[in-house]
Motif scaffolding. Structure first.
Motif, PDB file in Angstrom:
ATOM      1  N   ILE A  91       0.845  -1.208   0.000  1.00 27.15           N
ATOM      2  CA  ILE A  91       0.000   0.000   0.000  1.00 27.15           C
ATOM      3  C   ILE A  91       0.875   1.251   0.000  1.00 27.15           C
ATOM      4  CG2 ILE A  91      -1.780   1.272   1.265  1.00 27.15           C
ATOM      5  CD1 ILE A  91      -2.676  -1.483   2.422  1.00 27.15           C
ATOM      6  N   LEU A  98      -5.384  -3.811  -3.976  1.00 29.37           N
ATOM      7  CA  LEU A  98      -4.732  -4.841  -3.154  1.00 29.37           C
ATOM      8  C   LEU A  98      -5.565  -6.112  -3.186  1.00 29.37           C
ATOM      9  CD1 LEU A  98      -2.487  -5.667  -1.135  1.00 29.37           C
ATOM     10  CD2 LEU A  98      -4.028  -4.921   0.705  1.00 29.37           C
ATOM     11  N   ALA A 115      -5.594   0.624   3.625  1.00 31.88           N
ATOM     12  CA  ALA A 115      -5.998   0.646   2.221  1.00 31.88           C
ATOM     13  C   ALA A 115      -7.181   1.592   2.015  1.00 31.88           C
ATOM     14  CB  ALA A 115      -6.357  -0.762   1.754  1.00 31.88           C
ATOM     15  N   VAL A 122      -9.845  -3.515  -1.744  1.00 29.66           N
ATOM     16  CA  VAL A 122      -9.220  -4.755  -1.270  1.00 29.66           C
ATOM     17  C   VAL A 122     -10.113  -5.943  -1.632  1.00 29.66           C
ATOM     18  CG1 VAL A 122      -8.358  -6.055   0.708  1.00 29.66           C
ATOM     19  CG2 VAL A 122      -8.116  -3.557   0.654  1.00 29.66           C
TER      20      VAL A 122
END
Length: 327
Positions: A91, A98, A115, A122
């Motif tokens: 990150i 991610l 994040a 994510v």
């Protein structure tokens, strides 16, 4: 229904968004990445020493490359601290998306928070989400796989001419909540077909414990006609216990595992295991990239289970008739 031929699992993975949603939302699929910059994906993977995660990483990398994006891969090496520090580093390096297959789902909190603070979507791949606000989680259709195992077992028990309606179920470790759905799906379907689960014991996902559990089952229920195991190491071990007891794990006691590990495919070919249920980690990897793109583009995701933001990847039953097509 017994599966004699299976579709390529990567094709099944591509169909999942259209075919397995319980949500009323329909995902608007777009192949176009944001035009202002090249997308960089960070993938933190559980442990690259395992073939399952090697295939998952390959599927993720191939899907990223197909979009003309870049990927940064981080190996957690089955270590909680490595997971947290490594994913956080991705990150900090400025990834746009991610994807994480977490060694310790309960330690995801600070990763997700970091994040979200940087507007990085994510997507979790398998294992668990730890109750965190991820955008989506991809898991195999575990309950559906248990149902496939029960359908196969019923037909094979009948083909074997067994009169017994007693079967057994070997579960994974108690903390494996997603894997537990396999045994739950199996139990619901096999009982609906008139069978009784006379033993449901944990082998803690370990081959040696699966062997011991199967020996215990046989000593207390010598007429058991089938056994379903939560994973292949325990399934193959159960087959060995059955063989050591002087019976066949195919024609005497229908023995079914889960995962389609190489050892299980070898055992099926050698008549030491009746069948297994195949996951497709490469397709799961590709699916996370598709979902990640939708999250980046603020498109709605078609969830299989909206309450937990789960998207199921299909599974397939592998037996003697189609084991040669799996590699």
């Amino acid at each position: 229904m017994r599966t004699n031929k299976i579709l390529p699992l990567a094709l099944l993975g591509a169909l999942v968004l259209a075919g397995c949603s319980d949500s009323s939302e329909t995902a608007a699929v777009s192949s176009a990445a944001p035009a202002d910059k090249k997308i960089t994906v960070g993938f933190s993977v559980y442990d690259m020493q395992y073939e399952f995660f090697q295939k998952m990483a390959k599927g993720t990398q191939d899907a990223v490359a197909a979009k003309g994006w870049e990927i940064k891969l981080h190996d957690e090496k089955s270590d909680e601290n490595e997971m947290v520090t490594g994913a956080s580093a991705l990150i900090d390096q400025g990834v746009d998306l991610l994807i994480i297959s977490p060694f310790k789902p309960t330690a995801l909190g600070p990763i997700i928070a970091k994040a979200k603070a940087k507007n990085v979507p994510v997507i979790v791949n398998d294992i668990g989400g730890g109750g965190t606000p991820y955008d989506a989680i991809v898991i195999s259709d575990n309950a559906g796989g248990g149902k496939l195992a029960a359908e196969f077992m019923d037909k094979q028990i009948q083909a074997n001419g067994s009169k017994s309606k007693n079967v057994a179920s070997i579960t994974c470790e108690p903390s494996a909540t997603y894997a537990a759905r396999r045994n739950a799906g199996f139990k619901a379907e096999i009982e609906a077909r008139g069978y009784k689960v006379v033993a449901e014991l944990s082998g803690n996902s370990k081959a040696e414990e699966g062997y011991k559990v199967m020996k215990d089952i046989l000593s207390k229920n010598p007429d058991v006609a089938g056994v379903f195991s939560c994973n292949d190491p325990m399934g193959v071990a159960a087959g060995n216990a059955i063989k050591d007891a002087g019976k066949s794990p195919v024609t005497d006691i229908v023995t079914v595992g889960f995962n389609a590990d190489p050892e299980a495919l070898t055992a099926i070919k050698a008549d030491l295991l009746s069948a297994t249920v195949a996951q497709d980690p490469a397709a799961m990897g590709g699916l996370t990239v598709t979902l990640g793109e939708q999250a980046l583009n603020k498109q709605p995701i078609a969830f299989s289970n909206a309450a937990e933001r789960e998207v199921f990847n299909p599974v397939a039953l592998i037996d003697k008739t189609n084991v040669g097509s799996v590699g």
